[in-house]
Motif scaffolding. Sequence first.
Motif, PDB file in Angstrom:
ATOM      1  N   LYS A  12      43.316  36.515  25.713  1.00 43.59           N
ATOM      2  CA  LYS A  12      42.949  37.626  24.836  1.00 43.59           C
ATOM      3  C   LYS A  12      44.124  38.038  23.949  1.00 43.59           C
ATOM      4  O   LYS A  12      44.631  37.228  23.186  1.00 43.59           O
ATOM      5  CB  LYS A  12      42.366  38.774  25.642  1.00 43.59           C
ATOM      6  N   SER A  13      44.607  39.278  24.055  1.00 42.39           N
ATOM      7  CA  SER A  13      45.699  39.736  23.181  1.00 42.39           C
ATOM      8  C   SER A  13      47.080  39.377  23.727  1.00 42.39           C
ATOM      9  O   SER A  13      48.083  39.689  23.109  1.00 42.39           O
ATOM     10  CB  SER A  13      45.621  41.263  23.011  1.00 42.39           C
ATOM     11  N   ILE A  14      47.122  38.688  24.864  1.00 46.14           N
ATOM     12  CA  ILE A  14      48.398  38.377  25.509  1.00 46.14           C
ATOM     13  C   ILE A  14      48.787  36.930  25.199  1.00 46.14           C
ATOM     14  O   ILE A  14      48.181  35.993  25.721  1.00 46.14           O
ATOM     15  CB  ILE A  14      48.305  38.595  27.039  1.00 46.14           C
ATOM     16  N   VAL A  26      51.418  50.720  38.061  1.00 45.94           N
ATOM     17  CA  VAL A  26      50.618  51.551  37.175  1.00 45.94           C
ATOM     18  C   VAL A  26      50.728  50.955  35.769  1.00 45.94           C
ATOM     19  O   VAL A  26      51.826  50.659  35.298  1.00 45.94           O
ATOM     20  CB  VAL A  26      51.125  53.018  37.177  1.00 45.94           C
ATOM     21  N   LEU A  27      49.582  50.781  35.129  1.00 48.05           N
ATOM     22  CA  LEU A  27      49.568  50.273  33.756  1.00 48.05           C
ATOM     23  C   LEU A  27      49.439  51.456  32.805  1.00 48.05           C
ATOM     24  O   LEU A  27      48.461  52.196  32.858  1.00 48.05           O
ATOM     25  CB  LEU A  27      48.394  49.316  33.552  1.00 48.05           C
ATOM     26  N   LYS A  35      46.119  46.784  28.381  1.00 47.83           N
ATOM     27  CA  LYS A  35      46.047  47.149  29.808  1.00 47.83           C
ATOM     28  C   LYS A  35      44.819  46.517  30.468  1.00 47.83           C
ATOM     29  O   LYS A  35      44.927  45.895  31.526  1.00 47.83           O
ATOM     30  CB  LYS A  35      45.990  48.673  29.977  1.00 47.83           C
ATOM     31  N   THR A  36      43.666  46.651  29.863  1.00 46.95           N
ATOM     32  CA  THR A  36      42.436  46.093  30.420  1.00 46.95           C
ATOM     33  C   THR A  36      42.492  44.572  30.430  1.00 46.95           C
ATOM     34  O   THR A  36      41.979  43.927  31.360  1.00 46.95           O
ATOM     35  CB  THR A  36      41.211  46.582  29.613  1.00 46.95           C
ATOM     36  N   ASN A  37      43.142  43.980  29.449  1.00 48.28           N
ATOM     37  CA  ASN A  37      43.246  42.521  29.416  1.00 48.28           C
ATOM     38  C   ASN A  37      44.016  41.983  30.619  1.00 48.28           C
ATOM     39  O   ASN A  37      43.701  40.898  31.125  1.00 48.28           O
ATOM     40  CB  ASN A  37      43.909  42.067  28.115  1.00 48.28           C
ATOM     41  N   ILE A  38      45.017  42.714  31.073  1.00 56.79           N
ATOM     42  CA  ILE A  38      45.752  42.289  32.270  1.00 56.79           C
ATOM     43  C   ILE A  38      44.805  42.263  33.469  1.00 56.79           C
ATOM     44  O   ILE A  38      44.762  41.285  34.226  1.00 56.79           O
ATOM     45  CB  ILE A  38      46.964  43.215  32.524  1.00 56.79           C
ATOM     46  N   LEU A  39      44.007  43.305  33.626  1.00 56.65           N
ATOM     47  CA  LEU A  39      43.055  43.362  34.739  1.00 56.65           C
ATOM     48  C   LEU A  39      41.976  42.276  34.600  1.00 56.65           C
ATOM     49  O   LEU A  39      41.590  41.633  35.581  1.00 56.65           O
ATOM     50  CB  LEU A  39      42.426  44.749  34.826  1.00 56.65           C
TER      51      LEU A  39
END
Length: 182
Positions: A12-14, A26-27, A35-39
């Motif tokens: 995604k954006s990463i 904590v993100l 943040k959501t992309n990490i999850l």
Amino acid sequence: MKLLKVRIENFKSIRDQTIELDNLNVLLGVNSSGKTNILEFFKLIKLAITSNSIPFNPFAPWWGYQNVVWNKDPLLNIKGTFYFGFDRIDFGRKLPDNLLRTIEKLSNNEVIYKITLGQNQIGEYQILEEKITVPNMIVMKSDVMSQEILYYYNEDYFNNYVKPVIKDLLDEIGRASCRERL
């Protein structure tokens, strides 16, 4: 075993990000910072390694590979590298110091799991590589084409460190069980 850090590539954006982890994480960040992309990356990896659907499609929740790969470039592979460390081992009883030092040396190695998702030669999306590495000790790798697991190990390390630990452990267990029988 504890997850110490994770490296995310082309999701995604990463583009390429390594995240150090601790006991509590904590993100924090502004909206649309990833943040959501990490999850979701963790969700994708879970779906990829537990999926037994035919055809293989852990990308369905996102409506296809192009919606999860960085910059929507289907030629890029999505990669995840997970670094694990061992917690201190508690043996519950006193072991000889030389044996404890050797065991601690072995357990201080990190374990690295790497997974690569992408397109194969005929255009199907699949797990292209899975690899587990314990540096200076062993590498286990899945071969997608032959569907075999290949492993390589450092023979010197095995003979000089692992074998003596196994022998010392067996000797110690044998002595302990003899004492218990008396």
